[in-house]
Design an enzyme around this catalytic site. Structure first.
Site, PDB file in Angstrom:
ATOM      1  N   GLY A  16       0.935  -1.181   0.013  1.00 35.72           N
ATOM      2  CA  GLY A  16      -0.087  -0.082   0.009  1.00 35.72           C
ATOM      3  C   GLY A  16       0.795   1.134  -0.176  1.00 35.72           C
ATOM      4  O   GLY A  16       2.094   1.184  -0.216  1.00 35.72           O
ATOM      5  N   ASP A  17       0.064   2.349   0.303  1.00 34.54           N
ATOM      6  CA  ASP A  17       0.870   3.513   0.449  1.00 34.54           C
ATOM      7  C   ASP A  17       0.688   4.178   1.807  1.00 34.54           C
ATOM      8  O   ASP A  17      -0.270   4.144   2.229  1.00 34.54           O
ATOM      9  CB  ASP A  17       0.394   4.625  -0.726  1.00 34.54           C
ATOM     10  CG  ASP A  17       0.505   4.137  -2.204  1.00 34.54           C
ATOM     11  OD1 ASP A  17       1.634   3.509  -2.430  1.00 34.54           O
ATOM     12  OD2 ASP A  17      -0.366   4.247  -3.001  1.00 34.54           O
ATOM     13  N   GLY A  18       1.768   4.800   2.164  1.00 31.80           N
ATOM     14  CA  GLY A  18       1.880   5.416   3.357  1.00 31.80           C
ATOM     15  C   GLY A  18       1.973   6.995   3.243  1.00 31.80           C
ATOM     16  O   GLY A  18       1.847   7.528   2.003  1.00 31.80           O
TER      17      GLY A  18
ATOM     18  N   THR B  51       5.952   4.343  -0.561  1.00 27.29           N
ATOM     19  CA  THR B  51       4.945   3.203  -0.811  1.00 27.29           C
ATOM     20  C   THR B  51       5.513   2.094   0.295  1.00 27.29           C
ATOM     21  O   THR B  51       6.717   1.950   0.820  1.00 27.29           O
ATOM     22  CB  THR B  51       5.518   2.460  -2.134  1.00 27.29           C
ATOM     23  OG1 THR B  51       5.025   3.546  -2.981  1.00 27.29           O
ATOM     24  CG2 THR B  51       4.985   1.313  -2.484  1.00 27.29           C
ATOM     25  N   VAL B  52       4.702   1.110   0.640  1.00 30.95           N
ATOM     26  CA  VAL B  52       4.934  -0.056   1.816  1.00 30.95           C
ATOM     27  C   VAL B  52       4.943  -1.042   1.041  1.00 30.95           C
ATOM     28  O   VAL B  52       4.097  -1.413   0.142  1.00 30.95           O
ATOM     29  CB  VAL B  52       3.502   0.158   2.691  1.00 30.95           C
ATOM     30  CG1 VAL B  52       4.120  -0.781   3.873  1.00 30.95           C
ATOM     31  CG2 VAL B  52       3.732   1.540   3.341  1.00 30.95           C
TER      32      VAL B  52
ATOM     33  N   LYS C  73       8.588   0.562   4.351  1.00 32.01           N
ATOM     34  CA  LYS C  73       8.094   1.719   3.785  1.00 32.01           C
ATOM     35  C   LYS C  73       9.306   2.548   3.353  1.00 32.01           C
ATOM     36  O   LYS C  73      10.234   2.921   4.056  1.00 32.01           O
ATOM     37  CB  LYS C  73       7.377   2.801   5.096  1.00 32.01           C
ATOM     38  CG  LYS C  73       6.980   4.004   4.569  1.00 32.01           C
ATOM     39  CD  LYS C  73       6.476   5.191   5.507  1.00 32.01           C
ATOM     40  CE  LYS C  73       5.229   4.740   6.062  1.00 32.01           C
ATOM     41  NZ  LYS C  73       4.683   5.811   6.983  1.00 32.01           N
TER      42      LYS C  73
ATOM     43  N   ASP D 291      -4.068  11.381  11.467  1.00 29.86           N
ATOM     44  CA  ASP D 291      -4.147  10.833  10.265  1.00 29.86           C
ATOM     45  C   ASP D 291      -4.909   9.548  10.499  1.00 29.86           C
ATOM     46  O   ASP D 291      -4.542   8.468   9.964  1.00 29.86           O
ATOM     47  CB  ASP D 291      -3.164  10.626   9.406  1.00 29.86           C
ATOM     48  CG  ASP D 291      -3.592  10.329   7.827  1.00 29.86           C
ATOM     49  OD1 ASP D 291      -4.857  11.003   7.431  1.00 29.86           O
ATOM     50  OD2 ASP D 291      -2.735  10.004   7.054  1.00 29.86           O
TER      51      ASP D 291
END
Length: 527
Positions: free
Chosen positions: A52-54, A58-59, A72, A167
């Site tokens: 996924g995206d942090g 990108t993770v 990450k 967040d």
């Protein structure tokens, strides 16, 4: 005089001990400052598939020092501010340790263009699970996930200085193989002194707009209650399993709706009242009205109990005595239960003591009643030295099967024993096990068991005319047992009254309860 000298010597010794401790603390702090976060060389990290995206990159799923990890990787082109924020995230994560916060393992911070953070590898994020219709997540499970997340954020807010996540959303709540939820992605987190309010600078609000508190969206002063607002939306999505605000695609219209019109997602009618009230308090426009995470955890504990134990008085019993626990020691449970239903009181010995030491109860109906209760409510110890426990969910199931605690009280124990005295009652066996027991038996052979699919119901499994095995549900509307539109006060009466219509005549032997019942005369203390 000798006494004064002794006192002076003791004082000197205490001062020396304190001085040594102060030096040790200073040395430890100095070493911590020198070492900083665990530094990992880029050559030790390999990346595989994208997870996924942090906040800043990108993770990936990866490997580091022979261990599967989440990696990450920072965007290659970063400015000084982003680099500073990245190092701040590393610094924050290296100081936070809690079962509901993703474990930080180390980072590569020294090589330009190769900035990476390594954390424990999780199975996925909560958002993906919630929005996947193929994933079964009972409400009890989801509420426990919510509590996990709340405990993680509570740890952040209880730190000194305070950490604000900024967040908080379901995609930043990761889930492990046991469905334990952990908070992650501290890229936008801020540190503040307790009681201090913060304000975003000229760069604007930080975070994900859909999950932002109104005060953050409007650039006003904010504090940790901004996380509470976001958590209200998290709770809403955990309950509904729906996408958040799909109707908005314009940022300015969204801000106006949230901040000026105070628009919030619609809460379904089937939402438990206590959960609905908690969600509404969390996303209240006034930050001062929003609860603390300590209060949120406390309310979630009660909501979880209500989910596990729908019986009102059963839930009250658990809340009053075992609120913070998912299980209770068997002896503690029977003592509380006996007192609650009036079998014992403050002037009598506890039920566990009576069963162990009172000769009058040896072989008595009361002793047999508790043995019968124990046989369906206690979870077997996992190890040789572990205690027998009563799980919260199992207590709720027993009340759903056998009665209403307010109306029936201690008579629930009699109902359990009376059903176990029936040779055809096999209790908590699966559908496949019931079919194994009935296979090659004559037509009309039957057994009764707890339903595996309907809460509080029973199932009749029987051998039909063609030798096949069929299953028929016994429903329990308004406390009565129903099959073929006929209602009875007990399962035993139903089986007697409907035997001919159901085509059942021969009990299937093999119930584990029979030996318990017919060896009652040899009974002693409940181990």
């Amino acid at each position: 005089m000798a006494t004064q000298q002794q006192q002076q010597q003791q004082q000197q010794q205490q001062q020396q001990i304190k001085a040594r401790k102060d030096i040790q603390i200073q040395q430890a702090q100095s070493a911590s400052d020198i070492l900083g976060p665990p530094e990992i060389s880029e050559t030790e990290i390999t990346t595989e598939s994208i997870l996924g995206d942090g906040s800043f990159g990108t993770v990936y799923k990866g490997r580091c020092r022979l261990k599967d990890v989440a990696v990450k990787v920072m965007l290659k082109q970063v400015d000084q501010k982003t680099l500073t924020d990245f190092r701040k995230e590393v610094a924050i994560m290296s100081k936070i340790f809690h079962p509901n916060i993703v474990l930080f393992l180390g980072a590569c911070t020294s090589t330009p263009g190769k900035l990476m953070i390594c954390t424990e590898l999780m199975k996925g994020n909560l958002e993906s699970l919630l929005l996947d219709p193929m994933v079964k997540l009972p409400l009890i499970t989801r509420m426990r996930m919510a509590k996990d997340a709340a405990l993680g954020v509570l740890w952040l807010h209880s730190s000194n200085p305070v950490f604000i996540h900024r967040d908080l959303k379901t995609s930043n709540l990761l889930v492990d193989a046991n469905l334990t939820v952990k908070v992650c992605d501290f890229g936008l987190s801020q540190i503040k002194q307790r009681g201090e309010n913060l304000k975003d600078g000229q760069d604007g609000a930080k975070g994900t707009p859909l999950w932002m508190a109104p005060e953050v969206l409007q650039g006003r002063l904010f504090n940790e209650k901004a996380d509470v607002y976001s958590f209200g939306l998290v709770l809403w999505q955990i309950f509904t399993r729906q996408e958040l605000f799909p109707e908005f695609d314009n940022f300015f219209k969204f801000v106006a709706a949230i901040c000026e019109k105070q628009l919030r997602p619609s809460i379904p009618d089937d939402c438990p009242k206590s959960l609905k009230e908690l969600i509404q308090k969390c996303w209240d426009p006034n930050p001062e009205v929003r609860p603390s995470f300590e209060g949120i955890v406390s309310e979630l504990e009660e909501i979880i109990i209500d989910c596990c134990i729908p019986d009102e008085y059963g839930a009250i019993l658990w809340k009053n005595h075992f609120k913070h626990e998912n299980e209770a020691n068997w002896k503690d449970f029977i003592n509380v239960f006996s007192n609650f239903v009036g079998l014992t009181n403050a002037n009598t010995p506890s039920m566990s003591d009576l069963l162990q030491f009172s000769p009058n109860l040896n072989g008595s109906t009361i002793e047999l009643n508790f043995k019968c209760l124990k046989s369906i409510i206690v979870s077997s110890p996992k190890g040789p030295h572990e205690e027998e426990v009563v799980l919260m969910e199992q207590f709720g199931k027993v009340l759903a099967w056998f009665g209403n605690l307010k109306e029936d009280g201690s008579q629930i124990l009699d109902k359990i024993r009376q059903l176990m005295e029936c040779a055809w009652f096999h209790g908590d066996i699966s559908t496949s096990e019931s079919e194994n027991r009935l296979r090659q038996k004559p037509e009309g052979t039957f057994l009764v068991r707890f339903s595996t699919s309907e809460y509080g119901a029973y199932t009749i499994s029987k051998v039909s005319k063609n030798g096949g095995i069929s299953h028929q549900r016994i429903h329990r509307p308004q406390g009565k047992f129903q099959v073929n539109n006929s209602k009875y006060l007990s399962v035993k009466e139903l089986i007697t009254g409907e035997a001919q219509a159901l085509g059942i005549n021969t009990p299937c032997l093999g119930s584990r309860f029979l030996s318990l019942i017919y060896k009652a005369q040899l009974s002693g203390y409940i181990n």
